[in-house]
Every structure is written in structure tokens, then in C-alpha cells.
Design an enzyme around this catalytic site. Structure first.
Site, PDB file in Angstrom:
ATOM      1  N   SER A   1     -12.097 -15.772  -8.819  1.00 20.57           N
ATOM      2  CA  SER A   1     -11.371 -15.361 -10.026  1.00 20.57           C
ATOM      3  C   SER A   1     -12.346 -15.025 -11.143  1.00 20.57           C
ATOM      4  CB  SER A   1     -10.438 -16.491 -10.477  1.00 20.57           C
ATOM      5  OG  SER A   1      -9.958 -16.261 -11.784  1.00 20.57           O
TER       6      SER A   1
ATOM      7  N   ASN B   1     -10.187 -16.763  -3.018  1.00 18.43           N
ATOM      8  CA  ASN B   1      -8.954 -16.063  -2.663  1.00 18.43           C
ATOM      9  C   ASN B   1      -9.121 -15.231  -1.389  1.00 18.43           C
ATOM     10  OD1 ASN B   1      -7.828 -17.004  -5.126  1.00 18.43           O
ATOM     11  ND2 ASN B   1      -8.760 -15.275  -6.209  1.00 18.43           N
TER      12      ASN B   1
ATOM     13  N   HIS C   1      11.113 -21.204  10.919  1.00 18.30           N
ATOM     14  CA  HIS C   1      11.583 -21.175   9.525  1.00 18.30           C
ATOM     15  C   HIS C   1      10.541 -21.740   8.565  1.00 18.30           C
ATOM     16  CE1 HIS C   1      15.583 -20.313  11.184  1.00 18.30           C
ATOM     17  NE2 HIS C   1      15.358 -21.321  12.020  1.00 18.30           N
TER      18      HIS C   1
ATOM     19  N   GLN D   1       2.189  21.149   7.457  1.00 15.76           N
ATOM     20  CA  GLN D   1       0.869  20.942   6.851  1.00 15.76           C
ATOM     21  C   GLN D   1       0.825  19.628   6.084  1.00 15.76           C
ATOM     22  OE1 GLN D   1      -1.224  24.259   4.791  1.00 15.76           O
ATOM     23  NE2 GLN D   1      -1.198  22.924   2.986  1.00 15.76           N
TER      24      GLN D   1
ATOM     25  N   SER E   1      -5.133  22.966   2.684  1.00 13.93           N
ATOM     26  CA  SER E   1      -5.059  21.730   3.480  1.00 13.93           C
ATOM     27  C   SER E   1      -6.449  21.171   3.751  1.00 13.93           C
ATOM     28  CB  SER E   1      -4.360  22.005   4.818  1.00 13.93           C
ATOM     29  OG  SER E   1      -5.086  22.958   5.580  1.00 13.93           O
TER      30      SER E   1
END
Length: 493
Positions: A279, A287, A158, A324, A25
Site C-alpha cells: 500500500s 496485496n 457455500h 474487421q 485495421s
């Protein structure tokens, strides 16, 4: 080479690397390493105080633990040959202090209660950080709202133009939602900050330990009393992930609006270049990638919650190794929520709202029609449903003029003449203005500047109280950790 001291008695043979990796772990345990040192120090101090260990033994163990606290935990403690960091640290202590002294550190304790305690210590700190971040987010929203109490914009239901509102009113809606997120985490903190240490494997211990003493040293507010529940439960993790999921759902809604608002056909907001990309092929693109990724991080937090629920839903009492697998999901969810809140704070702080464009859109789509219907009720004693039908029919006809309304009235409510009642085109034009529609909505929680200014003042007071509360808790936790190590240093000196 240091070996896993836990295995050597009952089990023989070496595990291959795949098996070590499968059972280990360590990735999740990196979050617990510092907490484990605190738990070890507190436990050793308690064993000394209760005279379970001799003072000489206590000093030998504490010297090693304090050295680790000062210089850091060596990387080989996280090696996969140890099942977890707890075994790695214990192995190091035994090697450094010798088996006679080091082998006594784990008396009256199991990894089960040790792990549960470490998780709670690490998680409570992360909860405090998350609450600090949410408090900062609320402060930014309140600052923005204060700047935009007079700025009118369209409100939507809406995703259609519904009624005019103000940008301040819109931002206050999110601040209020995030304040509930804060309250939920504050409530969760109270249940996280309870100490399971002393429960041992699940049936407590025959040694005369003092659970309340170790809980106090570690800064817990109380105990998880039942020793079986103490090691078996992870409901505090489920609660935390559930609360963070709600917070991320609210975050995602805000991100969705920022994405929509930043489009070229809405143009309500421009995001700072830091939070955007372009882009690889279309040179004109800007973006809002950060907001989009944040929406996706919401799914990550939801997934962590779903995984945690699935892992725990069928486990018999008490401890099972399945737990775990829950811990990495807990840290994944906590981290995703924390980094998202931090980035959202900066994204809002640097955003530029086009209030002129918002005002242009505020009256579109017949969004002030409700106020016209209300005026027919208030000024001419027409039943609301009748007024609603008259205005709705006029909208169907394409305009809200006196002539159109009069014709609509003859169709849906024969016998009613709005002209004869005294309605004028001047009055219609006045009540259809977006500014008028907003101004009359000045009740508690409304969008009118008068109402939002009162709301901002009240919300600022609450936000300041919440921030102060978390600062106090954070300072107290840091002090308790320092006091713990100082107590150990004085004993060793």
C-alpha cells in the site's frame, strides 16, 4: 510516396487523417504481417505452378517477398494511408518489382480470402502457444499435488466448512478442469486449421487455381470448401474466444481462492513478493494484486467474446466490413488469456502453502459430521436420513459427544438408543478425526492419499501425451513455414 494501390482505380480523392484512422485495421494487422508474407509466397508459387503467371514474373515478386521475410516488414507498410497491411505489402511489392510484375501478385485472390487465411494462420500459432501454457500449468498443479497427498485441509461448499479433503485433491480438481480447457482448444484448432484461400471475394475465381496446393504449402489440414462460407465465417474465432472464456472462468476461480487463502484470517498460502504489491499508505500490506488483475482479465476475455458475437450475429452472407472490428477483439482476448496463464503458472510455482494451518482448520465447523452419520449407518444399521437427523440435531445443540447424540436420538428418533446399540465415545472421537474421514474416502476421484496418488500417476500420463501432441503440431507448423520459404528460394535461385 507509396499509395494504396487498391483505391486508385474506382475511387478518387484523398481521405483526411480521421477517416484513414477510422477505416484502418493496422493495429490488429500487426498480428497478421508475417502470415501475410507466407500467404503471398504460397499464392505466387501456386500461380507459377498453374502457369497463370510466367516464371520471370514469379521470380520478381518472390525476390521482394523473401527480402521482406529476411529483413522484416518496413514500418511504413503499417501507415494508416493503407486500409490494411495486405494493401501496404502489395503496394510495396508493386513499387519494388514494378507494376507489370508486382501487379500480378493479387491475381485470382481477394483481400477477403487473404485476410481470412492470415487470421487462421496467426490464430493457430497462438492456439498452440496457449495449449503449451495450459500444459505447463497442469504440470505445475500435478507437481504440487504430488507433494501434498498427505496434507489435510478443509473442503468447502457455500464457502462454509464442509468435509475434510487434501490439498492434493483440491489441486487435482483444477488440473482436471484445465485439462478440459486444453481439450476444447485442441478441438478448436482442428476447425481453425482449414484454409479459405482461393475463395476470392466470395464466388471463387475463373482462374485454374489449385486450392489444395496452397493449403498444403501453408500447413493447413484441409479446406473451407464453400467459397462463400470461407470468407464470411468467423465462427472459428467465436469458438476460440468461447473456449478461452471457459478457461479464464476456471482461472478466475483459482485466483479467487488464492486471494481468500492469502488473507490474514485464513493464511493457507503466501504468495511470492513478485506477484504482490504493498500500500502507498499502509506499510504492513501485502496485496495479491496479480491474482486480482487476473480476475479482471477474465472480464476482458468475456467482453471480447460478447463483442465478437454481437458483431457477427446479424451479418448477411457473405463478407461485410463489420468483420474487421471483430479481429482486434480476437487478439485482445487471446493475449489476455495467454499472459494470464503464463503468470498464473509462475504464481503457483512460487506459492508457499501453510499445510499446518490447513490441518488446524480441517476439522472445524463440524466438518467430519458426515462420517459420523455414515458410521451410524454402517455400524448400527440406522437409515441414513435418521442418522443425518440425529447428528444434525446434536450439532444444533453444540457438540458431538455421546451424551448429546443420545439426547438428539430421543428427540428425532424415539425408540433409538445409541448407547444400547454399542456406540462409545472412543468410536465417536475416532471417526470425527479429519485424517480418518479423509482416509476412508479412497474410491476413484476421492481425497484419500491412496486415491490421489493413483490419480496423479494417471493424470501425468495424460498430460505427457497432450504435451507431446502439441510439440509435434508446433514443430510441424514451423517446418511447413520453413519449407515454404525454402521452396521459394530454390525457385528464385
Amino acid at each position: 510516396m507509396r499509395t494504396d494501390v487498391v483505391r486508385r482505380g474506382r475511387l478518387s480523392g484523398e481521405r483526411d487523417s480521421d477517416m484513414q484512422e477510422f477505416l484502418s485495421s493496422m493495429d490488429a494487422d500487426r498480428y497478421l504481417a508475417e502470415a501475410d508474407l507466407l500467404v503471398d509466397i504460397a499464392h505466387v508459387l501456386m500461380l507459377d505452378r498453374q502457369k497463370i503467371n510466367e516464371r520471370k514474373t514469379t521470380k520478381q515478386i518472390l525476390k521482394v517477398l523473401l527480402k521482406l521475410a529476411d529483413k522484416g516488414i518496413p514500418e511504413d507498410v503499417f501507415d494508416d494511408r493503407f486500409e490494411d497491411v495486405h494493401a501496404g505489402i502489395e503496394s510495396l511489392v508493386i513499387e519494388a518489382a514494378g507494376p507489370e510484375a508486382g501487379g500480378r501478385m493479387h491475381m485470382a485472390r481477394s483481400r477477403n480470402d487473404e485476410v481470412a487465411t492470415c487470421i487462421r494462420i496467426a490464430l493457430r500459432e497462438k492456439l498452440l502457444f496457449q495449449m503449451i501454457l495450459i500444459a505447463g500449468l497442469r504440470d505445475i498443479l500435478l507437481e504440487l499435488a504430488e507433494k501434498h497427498t498427505e496434507n489435510i485441509m478443509p473442503g468447502f461448499t457455500h464457502l462454509q466448512h464442509a468435509q475434510p479433503t487434501t490439498l492434493a485433491h483440491h489441486l487435482l480438481a483444477y488440473e482436471q478442469a484445465f485439462s478440459r480447457d486444453f481439450d476444447r482448444l485442441k478441438d478448436a484448432y482442428a476447425r481453425v486449421n482449414l484454409c479459405p484461400l482461393g475463395a476470392a471475394a466470395f464466388a471463387s475465381t475463373g482462374y485454374p487455381i489449385d486450392r489444395e496446393y496452397t493449403a498444403s504449402l501453408l500447413g493447413f489440414d484441409g479446406l473451407v470448401e464453400n467459397s462463400m462460407d470461407a470468407v464470411a465465417t468467423r465462427d472459428f474465432a467465436l469458438e476460440t474466444l468461447a473456449d478461452l472464456s471457459i478457461h479464464m472462468a476456471n482461472t478466475s476461480r483459482l485466483c479467487e481462492e488464492l486471494v481468500i487463502w492469502s488473507t490474514s484470517f485464513v493464511k493457507f498460502v503466501e504468495m511470492d513478493d513478485t506477484y504482490c504489491s504493498t500500500s502507498s499508505i499502509m506499510p504492513q500490506k501485502k496485496n495479491p494484486d496479480t491474482a486480482e488483475i487476473m480476475r479482471a482479465k477474465t472480464g476482458t476475455v468475456f467482453g471480447s467474446l460478447a463483442a465478437a458475437f454481437t458483431i457477427t450475429k446479424g451479418l448477411p452472407m457473405s463478407y461485410n466490413r463489420d468483420l474487421q472490428e471483430l479481429t482486434p477483439n480476437l487478439w485482445r482476448g487471446v493475449h489476455s488469456a495467454g499472459i494470464s496463464t503464463w503468470i498464473l503458472l509462475g504464481m503457483l510455482e512460487t506459492a508457499k502453502f501453510d499445510t499446518k494451518r490447513m490441518r488446524e482448520e480441517a476439522g472445524q465447523g463440524f466438518s467430519t459430521a458426515t462420517e459420523l452419520a455414515d458410521t451410524l449407518v454402517r455400524s448400527y444399521d440406522i437409515p441414513f436420513r435418521t442418522a443425518h437427523s440425529i447428528v444434525g440435531r446434536a450439532v444444533q445443540k453444540g457438540s458431538l459427544t455421546l451424551a448429546t447424540l443420545e439426547k438428539a436420538a430421543t428427540e428425532v428418533a424415539p425408540g433409538i438408543s445409541l448407547k444400547k446399540m454399542g456406540l462409545t465415545q472412543k468410536e465417536i472421537t475416532e471417526v470425527l478425526d479429519a485424517g480418518y474421514s479423509v482416509a476412508v474416502r479412497d474410491i476413484i476421484g476421492g481425497p484419500a492419499p491412496k486415491a490421489t496418488k493413483k490419480a496423479i500417476a494417471a493424470r501425468k500420463k495424460q498430460a505427457a501425451k497432450d504435451s507431446e501432441l502439441i510439440r509435434e503440431k508446433f514443430t510441424n507448423q514451423k517446418k511447413r513455414s520453413t519449407d515454404l520459404t525454402d521452396t521459394a528460394r530454390r525457385l528464385v535461385a
